[in-house]
Design an enzyme around this catalytic site. Sequence first.
Site, PDB file in Angstrom:
ATOM      1  N   VAL A 196       0.873  -1.179   0.000  1.00 53.33           N
ATOM      2  CA  VAL A 196       0.000   0.000   0.000  1.00 53.33           C
ATOM      3  C   VAL A 196       0.909   1.227   0.000  1.00 53.33           C
ATOM      4  O   VAL A 196       1.730   1.402   0.916  1.00 53.33           O
ATOM      5  CB  VAL A 196      -0.944   0.021   1.228  1.00 53.33           C
ATOM      6  CG1 VAL A 196      -1.782   1.298   1.221  1.00 53.33           C
ATOM      7  CG2 VAL A 196      -1.848  -1.214   1.242  1.00 53.33           C
ATOM      8  N   HIS A 233       3.294   3.942   6.092  1.00 51.36           N
ATOM      9  CA  HIS A 233       2.664   3.437   7.313  1.00 51.36           C
ATOM     10  C   HIS A 233       3.676   2.656   8.118  1.00 51.36           C
ATOM     11  O   HIS A 233       4.614   2.071   7.576  1.00 51.36           O
ATOM     12  CB  HIS A 233       1.442   2.568   6.998  1.00 51.36           C
ATOM     13  CG  HIS A 233       1.731   1.464   6.021  1.00 51.36           C
ATOM     14  ND1 HIS A 233       1.795   1.688   4.662  1.00 51.36           N
ATOM     15  CD2 HIS A 233       1.995   0.147   6.196  1.00 51.36           C
ATOM     16  CE1 HIS A 233       2.072   0.544   4.047  1.00 51.36           C
ATOM     17  NE2 HIS A 233       2.216  -0.404   4.968  1.00 51.36           N
TER      18      HIS A 233
HETATM   19  P1  5GP Z   1       2.599  -3.126   3.479  1.00 52.90           P
HETATM   20  O1  5GP Z   1       2.703  -4.508   2.865  1.00 52.90           O
HETATM   21  O2  5GP Z   1       2.312  -2.080   2.431  1.00 52.90           O
HETATM   22  O3  5GP Z   1       3.738  -2.758   4.373  1.00 52.90           O
HETATM   23  O4  5GP Z   1       1.351  -3.194   4.457  1.00 52.90           O
HETATM   24  C1  5GP Z   1       0.049  -3.009   4.038  1.00 52.90           C
HETATM   25  C2  5GP Z   1      -0.826  -3.641   5.080  1.00 52.90           C
HETATM   26  O5  5GP Z   1      -2.143  -3.149   4.897  1.00 52.90           O
HETATM   27  C3  5GP Z   1      -0.902  -5.166   5.006  1.00 52.90           C
HETATM   28  O6  5GP Z   1      -0.441  -5.713   6.230  1.00 52.90           O
HETATM   29  C4  5GP Z   1      -2.377  -5.455   4.739  1.00 52.90           C
HETATM   30  O7  5GP Z   1      -2.855  -6.575   5.430  1.00 52.90           O
HETATM   31  C5  5GP Z   1      -3.049  -4.168   5.208  1.00 52.90           C
HETATM   32  N1  5GP Z   1      -4.274  -3.837   4.507  1.00 52.90           N
HETATM   33  C6  5GP Z   1      -4.484  -3.887   3.156  1.00 52.90           C
HETATM   34  N2  5GP Z   1      -5.730  -3.487   2.857  1.00 52.90           N
HETATM   35  C7  5GP Z   1      -6.324  -3.178   4.042  1.00 52.90           C
HETATM   36  C8  5GP Z   1      -7.621  -2.707   4.386  1.00 52.90           C
HETATM   37  O8  5GP Z   1      -8.495  -2.482   3.540  1.00 52.90           O
HETATM   38  N3  5GP Z   1      -7.869  -2.493   5.700  1.00 52.90           N
HETATM   39  C9  5GP Z   1      -6.926  -2.713   6.671  1.00 52.90           C
HETATM   40  N4  5GP Z   1      -7.287  -2.469   7.930  1.00 52.90           N
HETATM   41  N5  5GP Z   1      -5.693  -3.162   6.378  1.00 52.90           N
HETATM   42  C10 5GP Z   1      -5.391  -3.397   5.087  1.00 52.90           C
END
Ligand code: 5GP
Length: 115
Positions: free
Chosen positions: A95, A99
């Site tokens: 995403v 974050h």
């Molecule tokens: P990244 O992989 O970018 O570091 O973390 C993105 C995180 O966002 C993942 O752990 C995934 O599970 C979480 N995530 C993706 N879509 C959503 C959503 O619609 N709602 C929530 N609460 N978390 C999400």
Amino acid sequence: MSTIFHKIINREIPADIVYEDEHLLAFRDIAPQAPVHVLFVPKVDVATLNDLPRGQPELVGRLALAAADYARREGFAEDGYRIVVNCNGDGGQTVFQLHLHLLAGAPLGRFGTTL
Ligand code: 5GP
């Protein structure tokens, strides 16, 4: 840039929000990787850590302080926790709004590599 996290910040889609202030939002990860898995997201657009404005280091500092405060409030600060920021493809970022992951609630394994 609009990501799923912007939609959560704008209340266009629901999330289990655990903290909010003028600068950031914190909500539970939809696919938790630990008993506690909370995401701390700034309200301003920053796609990746590479895009953090040099003049605004406090942006990440606020996320870290909010996570540490949350850990204290929830009572697991002394037991411990892990903070993770994934960046781009090799970092596993999916995403593209900056974050910080807060993982806690059990002893966590050493973090993985493919090496
Ligand atoms: P990244 O992989 O970018 O570091 O973390 C993105 C995180 O966002 C993942 O752990 C995934 O599970 C979480 N995530 C993706 N879509 C959503 C959503 O619609 N709602 C929530 N609460 N978390 C999400």
